[in-house]
Design a protein around this motif. Structure first.
Motif, PDB file in Angstrom:
ATOM      1  N   LEU A  13       0.828  -1.206   0.000  1.00  0.00           N
ATOM      2  CA  LEU A  13       0.000   0.000   0.000  1.00  0.00           C
ATOM      3  C   LEU A  13       0.860   1.252   0.000  1.00  0.00           C
ATOM      4  O   LEU A  13       0.534   2.240  -0.650  1.00  0.00           O
ATOM      5  CB  LEU A  13      -0.923   0.003   1.223  1.00  0.00           C
ATOM      6  CG  LEU A  13      -2.101  -0.948   1.145  1.00  0.00           C
ATOM      7  CD1 LEU A  13      -2.790  -1.035   2.486  1.00  0.00           C
ATOM      8  CD2 LEU A  13      -3.082  -0.467   0.087  1.00  0.00           C
TER       9      LEU A  13
ATOM     10  N   TRP B  15      -4.389   1.331  -9.179  1.00  0.00           N
ATOM     11  CA  TRP B  15      -5.443   0.859  -8.287  1.00  0.00           C
ATOM     12  C   TRP B  15      -5.243  -0.581  -7.846  1.00  0.00           C
ATOM     13  O   TRP B  15      -5.659  -0.963  -6.759  1.00  0.00           O
ATOM     14  CB  TRP B  15      -6.808   1.030  -8.948  1.00  0.00           C
ATOM     15  CG  TRP B  15      -6.938   0.265 -10.223  1.00  0.00           C
ATOM     16  CD1 TRP B  15      -6.663   0.715 -11.485  1.00  0.00           C
ATOM     17  CD2 TRP B  15      -7.344  -1.089 -10.365  1.00  0.00           C
ATOM     18  NE1 TRP B  15      -6.876  -0.268 -12.395  1.00  0.00           N
ATOM     19  CE2 TRP B  15      -7.298  -1.391 -11.756  1.00  0.00           C
ATOM     20  CE3 TRP B  15      -7.747  -2.083  -9.482  1.00  0.00           C
ATOM     21  CZ2 TRP B  15      -7.631  -2.637 -12.244  1.00  0.00           C
ATOM     22  CZ3 TRP B  15      -8.079  -3.324  -9.978  1.00  0.00           C
ATOM     23  CH2 TRP B  15      -8.024  -3.591 -11.346  1.00  0.00           C
TER      24      TRP B  15
ATOM     25  N   ILE C 135      -3.619  -0.991  -4.606  1.00  0.00           N
ATOM     26  CA  ILE C 135      -4.389  -0.597  -3.434  1.00  0.00           C
ATOM     27  C   ILE C 135      -5.481  -1.612  -3.132  1.00  0.00           C
ATOM     28  O   ILE C 135      -5.658  -2.031  -1.990  1.00  0.00           O
ATOM     29  CB  ILE C 135      -5.039   0.780  -3.639  1.00  0.00           C
ATOM     30  CG1 ILE C 135      -3.978   1.816  -3.971  1.00  0.00           C
ATOM     31  CG2 ILE C 135      -5.795   1.189  -2.402  1.00  0.00           C
ATOM     32  CD1 ILE C 135      -4.540   3.195  -4.161  1.00  0.00           C
ATOM     33  N   LEU C 136      -6.203  -2.018  -4.165  1.00  0.00           N
ATOM     34  CA  LEU C 136      -7.373  -2.851  -3.924  1.00  0.00           C
ATOM     35  C   LEU C 136      -7.032  -4.196  -3.320  1.00  0.00           C
ATOM     36  O   LEU C 136      -7.623  -4.609  -2.317  1.00  0.00           O
ATOM     37  CB  LEU C 136      -8.126  -3.055  -5.242  1.00  0.00           C
ATOM     38  CG  LEU C 136      -9.379  -3.910  -5.119  1.00  0.00           C
ATOM     39  CD1 LEU C 136     -10.410  -3.190  -4.278  1.00  0.00           C
ATOM     40  CD2 LEU C 136      -9.949  -4.229  -6.485  1.00  0.00           C
TER      41      LEU C 136
ATOM     42  N   LEU D 206     -12.945   0.853 -10.035  1.00  0.00           N
ATOM     43  CA  LEU D 206     -11.591   1.402  -9.890  1.00  0.00           C
ATOM     44  C   LEU D 206     -10.835   1.355 -11.203  1.00  0.00           C
ATOM     45  O   LEU D 206     -10.063   2.248 -11.522  1.00  0.00           O
ATOM     46  CB  LEU D 206     -10.832   0.619  -8.822  1.00  0.00           C
ATOM     47  CG  LEU D 206     -11.236   1.041  -7.413  1.00  0.00           C
ATOM     48  CD1 LEU D 206     -10.660   0.095  -6.406  1.00  0.00           C
ATOM     49  CD2 LEU D 206     -10.750   2.451  -7.122  1.00  0.00           C
TER      50      LEU D 206
ATOM     51  N   LEU E 273      -7.075   5.218   1.157  1.00  0.00           N
ATOM     52  CA  LEU E 273      -6.427   5.170  -0.155  1.00  0.00           C
ATOM     53  C   LEU E 273      -7.433   4.865  -1.256  1.00  0.00           C
ATOM     54  O   LEU E 273      -7.419   5.485  -2.315  1.00  0.00           O
ATOM     55  CB  LEU E 273      -5.329   4.112  -0.166  1.00  0.00           C
ATOM     56  CG  LEU E 273      -4.047   4.473   0.555  1.00  0.00           C
ATOM     57  CD1 LEU E 273      -3.123   3.272   0.595  1.00  0.00           C
ATOM     58  CD2 LEU E 273      -3.357   5.626  -0.122  1.00  0.00           C
ATOM     59  N   LEU E 274      -8.305   3.883  -0.987  1.00  0.00           N
ATOM     60  CA  LEU E 274      -9.291   3.501  -1.988  1.00  0.00           C
ATOM     61  C   LEU E 274     -10.213   4.659  -2.307  1.00  0.00           C
ATOM     62  O   LEU E 274     -10.478   4.972  -3.468  1.00  0.00           O
ATOM     63  CB  LEU E 274     -10.123   2.330  -1.482  1.00  0.00           C
ATOM     64  CG  LEU E 274      -9.551   0.936  -1.696  1.00  0.00           C
ATOM     65  CD1 LEU E 274     -10.483  -0.091  -1.086  1.00  0.00           C
ATOM     66  CD2 LEU E 274      -9.382   0.660  -3.175  1.00  0.00           C
TER      67      LEU E 274
ATOM     68  N   GLN F 155      -8.457   7.290  -4.295  1.00  0.00           N
ATOM     69  CA  GLN F 155      -8.305   6.873  -5.682  1.00  0.00           C
ATOM     70  C   GLN F 155      -9.610   7.090  -6.444  1.00  0.00           C
ATOM     71  O   GLN F 155      -9.629   7.630  -7.529  1.00  0.00           O
ATOM     72  CB  GLN F 155      -8.018   5.378  -5.744  1.00  0.00           C
ATOM     73  CG  GLN F 155      -6.571   5.002  -5.676  1.00  0.00           C
ATOM     74  CD  GLN F 155      -5.834   5.420  -6.906  1.00  0.00           C
ATOM     75  OE1 GLN F 155      -6.146   4.971  -7.996  1.00  0.00           O
ATOM     76  NE2 GLN F 155      -4.879   6.287  -6.748  1.00  0.00           N
TER      77      GLN F 155
END
Lengths: 324, 550, 328
Positions: free
Chosen positions: A280, A291, A294-295, B16, C154-155, C158
């Motif tokens: 992260l 992304w 992060i995900l 996303l 963070l999500l 984003q």
């Protein structure tokens, strides 16, 4: 959702996590699971466990680089792990690739496969979380027992100590401890996290000890000649065990979160150990949205924490008569 | 739980993925570089972002770069660096050394005034010198510049004489780092705690106007500047803590300049829209990333081992793919823009086989049973220290670890925070460490490689070579460029041979500037803002000005 | 013993705790390596020679024995003088004040959000009166509670900032001061949303469940009949009881808030570049700005102890059984 169901779900999730943690080198590895070299069958992936497992390497005298030349002379790969990349194998030609067939969860800043790093993050989380919680339990139970059964002055003094440590913001305390140690390592991290977790357990167990000692059965035992440590170990501890386990489970999940928080800030596990927090952190340092960095670690963290929480909640609901 | 989860997961992932496709919109503000313009006009502001407030505006005791930036425009130094790192006059019009090079006489400009109207004289220079050497003022990064100075005196109103203990080539360069402060403002009270530092007064091209902490610092043009009034009316330094926000501020038009992170460079330089609005600049900064190998450790006392270490990391590929080409490979500590740089010396390649052979030669042989290198029973396993902050160290460490692992060497990586790492370096308490270092425009590397404790104060690795010691001292006192160049070429050859450090690379600085500014020259070594006169020549044509005069 | 006596006893007991905390912090800071390097400043650290180190030690009185320096600091503390920040020379109290405002704003907003959403949700949920644990609502609350908040940060960042561009990326505000009030307020609100949501959703889940659990106790048939006999409808009963019982976790939460402000906020504040106490604490620790770290620790400790005491007192006032237990 009835309590046995919560408990069961939590147990399922936790077992799944533990399984992944234990089997990580077999799930994601650039070495094959089964291969035939020079006519002999061998299990190179197992050798990643290190130590005595090295006998599973293919040839004693040479180190085969399984990443290049996968089907070179004499070698035949019979079975690959589900993710056929290792967590530490860099590939400078494919940095920051979004998810694709080759890398289902994308790659990171050095071209390492994110799925592999994710899978190998499980043993890190389990190790750090588990060890830290265990240490916190030992400390907490010891302090709590000493405070609860040591008489008034001991109680007063130890309570002060507990209050003292509890007043520190946990992240800062852990960071300061890690920074203060001369040669930081995984042990330091575990110790630092444990030192911030034990106060809750100590407080609770002290209360339990005080409560139980006032009950009739303890008087009876003492009249029969039972000494303090015996009383604690044989009677009080087992009675207090269910709520302690609940606290321990919650502690484990917050220990894992603390470790990933510290890795996120850059002062947790040493690189290139795959910790979800570290992945992260990488994502955050990029201005271009990545992304996938992060995900997936978020989901892994979430999944683990959820498992521990469900386990804890289910256990509490099952054993604590006070909650409806 | 299962099905619902999967669906939620998929839709979140989808959302996303879509978000990544979105382009950043750039609001209006077209500029036409091809438009005819009538020559330099006054007006408009230059707004630039800085990461945080300067810690202080005391130009003597301040050590951070933001304070230096403000000092550059509000105050003047006696001399400065021009676009090619050459010494140019600033407050001192001319100077000469005595025959024995121990006395430097500086002739100051006449008629220069402080921002409050008082006259600038040589007394201010002497006063500044006294403040720098006064330990109470904590001029930590300046006080050593005057180490060899015996005395500074004012011969008359516009002449200053500096006497040195022994001749040194760094004499003049030192004066380019010292902003001159006004003696008459500090007559009462203590210098360090004077309120003048909250609203500094200098002789510079810009006057200090205001400082709102956490928001911005404003400077405005000095009409009486000795080189003439600068064209830009104001310089505004806005505090914007993160690089990504700075870039966004540039796109919105809130600032006129912004650093561009390496990973954004490609996409931005390809975007026609971006190139229309902004000029992109890329230049190597005087900063070196290196790995230090402590020669006191049993592993790294042998130069063959150190060379093997350098050969085990693919610096070129790293620079190309991970760092997006935003750096130059380093063969030694000499920067391409420094005097004496040897362009014929090529950096060591990435060659794991050669590394293996060198390790074999040095006695570190692979044990046939477990393929680990050992020598006299000791396993080749060492600890590499890095500091947290930027990703560079972690990435280099990971690559080194991987390269060495395939050669039977194990590396344990430990992260420390920066002060802790510096502490370990200074105490020589490490085996290997990755760090970075600002270089000065003068290439003299005595500090890093001399074996003496005082002279080689930054020689953390304990490197000691008698020929090197001799060459370094000769280089310091060689006033003839040809002679000095030859000395430093030899120094670089020895460094290549001995590899006391693995010299990684010199990073580039990449930045974008609003296209409306004219007369913008890039100094290949100092960039856009940190050379003289630099920004003082910039102007914006009338029709493009965002903040016209009046 | 009266409640006042109990409070007095707690206050007296707090003093050695406070001294202990400051002493431990001081010692911890003493053993942190790299003091001189940090004190030499961001670029000065690289050029540190032996004499420079000696100079720094002399300037900051680092050669005096630790106990003497600690006592000096303690004596100044009694005069409420926290000293000056090493990094920027300003008084520590000023530095802390500047950072305290954004943190307070963020946490108060987050807490308010948590309450304003969780109480109605808890009430409505209880009134549905599903058997057992509460079905899907329970699941959602478990999920929210378990979701790691910095990762969520963070999500969300984003998605909403980088992806959709709806909300600003970082910081507290983009408009210069002196802008019209409503524009500034809107700007601040836009910057607040994401960090506040991240801070609040965890407690939100917990509070909603707590409210529901408590209410279920009350909404039994007997209670309802009795209440209807008194002329009170179910809605009023539910809300009155909910609000009264919600006080207790609120008070407990407030008491625990202060260490959470510093510890938990560090991550959120880092992600959103929110210039609050958490970030200040981390930054000062990294740069060895001891006066600020000591000042912050002291302040936190005082507020925590005071908060815990206040929480217990309020609970004692609200709940007589608790009062009796505590003053025994």
């Amino acid at each position: 959702m009835s309590s046995p169901s919560t408990y069961r779900q939590g147990a399922m999730v936790c077992s799944a996590g533990l399984l992944v943690a234990a089997l990580a080198p077999l799930l994601a590895n650039d070495r094959p699971l089964v291969a035939r070299v020079e006519g002999k069958l061998c299990l190179p992936a197992l050798a990643s466990y290190g130590g005595p497992a090295s006998i599973f390497r293919c040839r004693r005298a040479a180190d085969i680089d399984w990443r290049r030349g996968r089907a070179e002379g004499g070698r035949q790969i019979l079975l690959d792990p589900p993710i056929h990349h290792g967590p530490l194998s860099t590939d400078l030609e494919s940095v920051f690739r979004p998810p694709s067939r080759e890398h289902p969860m994308g790659t990171d800043s050095l071209g390492r496969d994110v799925a592999a790093r994710l899978v190998h993050g499980f043993p890190v989380a389990v190790l750090v979380g588990g060890l830290a919680t265990g240490l916190a339990l030992v400390l907490g139970l010891a302090f709590g027992a000493a405070a609860g059964s040591g008489g008034r002055w001991a109680d007063l003094g130890l309570c002060r100590v507990i209050d003292l440590v509890a007043c520190f913001p946990t992240l800062i305390l852990a960071l300061a401890l890690v920074a203060a140690v001369d040669r930081p390592g995984l042990g330091t991290l575990v110790g630092a996290i444990a030192l911030t977790r034990w106060t809750g357990i100590a407080r609770f167990f002290r209360g339990e000890v005080l409560r139980q000692r006032a009950l009739a059965y303890c008087d009876a035992a003492r009249a029969a000649g039972a000494r303090r440590p015996y009383l604690l170990a044989r009677h009080i501890l087992p009675n207090a065990l269910p709520p302690i386990l609940v606290t321990a489970a919650f502690s484990a999940s917050s220990a894992i979160l603390l470790e990933s928080g510290m890795s996120f800030l850059g002062l947790g596990v040493s690189p290139p150990t795959p910790s979800w927090g570290a992945i992260l952190a990488e994502a955050q340092k990029q201005t271009h949205p990545a992304w996938w960095l992060i995900l997936f670690p978020t989901l892994a963290l979430f999944f683990t924490v959820l498992g521990c929480n469900l386990l804890a909640e289910g256990h509490r609901d099952a054993t604590d008569p006070r909650i409806l | 739980m299962g099905k619902g989860f999967a669906r939620a997961w998929l839709s979140l992932a989808l959302a996303l993925a879509l978000s990544g496709c979105r382009q950043a919109t750039a609001p209006g503000g077209a500029s036409h570089p091809a438009a005819a313009d009538a020559g330099p006009v006054d007006g408009d502001w230059f707004t630039l972002p800085i990461d945080s407030d300067p810690t202080t505006l005391n130009f003597i005791s301040g050590t951070d770069t933001y304070q230096e930036l403000v000092a550059r425009y509000v105050a003047d130094t006696l001399v400065d660096e021009g676009p090619a790192l050459e010494t140019v006059p600033r407050l001192a019009l001319s100077w000469e050394f005595s025959g024995d090079k121990k006395t430097l006489t500086l002739h100051l400009r006449r008629g220069v005034r402080w921002h409050d109207g008082a006259a600038f004289t040589s007394r201010d220079v002497v006063f500044t010198y006294r403040q720098v050497i006064n330990p109470a003022n904590r001029a930590l990064n300046k006080i050593d510049l005057f180490r060899d100075v015996v005395e500074v005196s004012a011969l008359d109103e516009s002449t200053v004489r500096v006497v040195y203990r022994e001749p040194t080539i760094l004499a003049l360069a030192a004066w380019s780092r010292i902003p001159i402060v006004a003696e008459h403002l500090f007559r009462e009270g203590d210098f360090a705690s004077s309120p003048v530092h909250r609203a500094p007064v200098g002789t510079g091209a810009y006057r200090f106007v205001s400082w709102e902490r956490g928001r911005q610092l404003v400077l405005s043009a000095n009409d009486d500047y000795f080189l003439g009034r600068p064209h830009l009316d104001r310089i505004v330094l806005k505090i914007i803590p993160s690089r990504s926000t700075q870039l966004q501020a540039l796109l919105r038009g809130d600032v006129d300049w912004s650093p561009v992170p390496p990973e954004e460079w490609e996409s931005r330089s390809r975007s026609a829209d971006f190139r229309r609005r902004f000029r992109l600049f890329r230049y190597p900064v005087l900063y070196l990333w290196y790995i230090a190998w402590n020669e006191k450790s049993p592993f790294f006392s042998d130069s063959r081992v150190r060379t093997a270490m350098t050969l085990s990391i693919d610096r070129a590929s790293y620079l190309r793919s991970v760092y997006r080409g935003a750096g130059t490979l380093a063969a030694s500590i000499f920067h391409p823009h420094q005097f004496g740089y040897d362009p014929d010396l090529s950096p060591l390649p990435f060659d794991l086989e050669r590394a293996g052979r060198l390790l074999d030669e040095a006695g570190w042989v692979r044990d046939p049973r477990d393929r680990v290198r050992r020598k006299g029973g000791r396993e080749f396993r060492f600890t590499l220290l890095i500091f947290q902050g930027t990703p560079v160290q972690e990435q280099i460490a990971a690559l080194l670890q991987e390269g060495l692992a395939s050669n039977g060497v194990s590396v344990d990586i430990r992260i420390l925070d920066f002060p802790a790492l510096l502490d370990r370096l200074q105490k020589r308490d490490f085996e290997a460490a990755i760090s970075g270092r600002l270089l000065t425009s003068d290439p003299d590397p005595t500090l890093f490689f001399h074996s003496d404790h005082q002279l080689g104060a930054s020689n953390y690795v304990g490197y000691s070579d008698p020929e090197m010691d001799r060459l370094l001292l000769e280089g310091r006192h060689a006033f003839e460029p040809v002679e000095r160049g030859a000395i430093y070429r030899r120094v670089q050859a020895i460094l290549q041979r001995d590899q006391p450090y693995t010299f990684l690379f010199f990073p580039f600085s990449t930045a974008a500037l609003s296209a409306r500014f004219r007369e913008v020259t890039l100094s290949p070594a100092s960039g856009l803002l940190r050379w003289y006169p630099g920004l003082l020549n910039w102007y914006v044509p009338l029709e493009l000005q965002k903040h016209p005069r009046g | 013993m009266t409640l006042a006596g109990y409070a007095a006893r707690r206050l007296i007991a707090a003093v050695p705790t406070l001294i202990g905390i400051t002493l431990i912090t001081f010692l911890l800071l003493e053993i942190l390596p790299g003091r001189e390097a940090a004190l030499a400043g961001p670029e000065g650290g690289s050029f540190l020679t032996g004499e420079a180190v000696a100079r720094i030690r002399a300037t900051y009185h680092l050669d005096e024995p630790a106990w003497r320096r600690y006592l000096e600091w303690l004596l100044r503390l009694c005069r409420w003088d926290l000293g000056d920040s090493i990094l920027d020379g300003r008084p520590v109290s000023q530095v802390i004040q500047e950072a305290a405002v954004p943190t307070l704003v963020l946490n108060v907003v987050a807490l308010a959000m948590a309450f304003c959403v969780s109480v109605p949700v808890g009430v409505g949920w209880a009134r549905r009166r599903r058997a057992g644990r509460g079905g899907a609502g329970s699941l959602v609350s478990y999920l929210l509670y378990a979701f790691p908040n910095f990762a969520a940060a963070l999500l969300l960042q984003q998605f909403f900032s980088v992806g959709l561009g709806l909300l600003p990326l970082q910081g507290t505000n983009d408009l210069p001061p002196g802008s019209p009030f409503w524009a500034t307020a809107r700007d601040l609100a836009a910057h607040l949303i994401l960090p506040a949501v991240c801070l609040s959703y965890g407690s939100l889940a917990y509070l909603a469940r707590f409210t529901r659990t408590n209410l279920l106790e009350v909404l039994t048939r007997e209670h309802l009949l009795a209440a209807r006999g008194r002329g009170i409808g179910e809605t009023v009963l539910a809300w009155r009881h909910a609000l009264r019982n919600a006080l207790i976790p609120l008070i407990t939460l407030l008491g625990l808030l202060v260490p959470a402000l510093l510890g938990g906020s560090v991550l959120i504040e880092t992600v959103f570049s929110w210039p609050g106490l958490g970030r200040l604490y981390f930054y000062s620790l990294q740069n060895r700005d001891f006066p600020v770290v000591l000042g912050l620790t002291t302040l936190t400790a005082i507020l925590t102890l005071a908060g815990a005491l206040l929480a217990d007192l309020l609970c004692a006032i609200a709940d007589p059984r608790f009062a009796e237990e505590v003053t025994r």
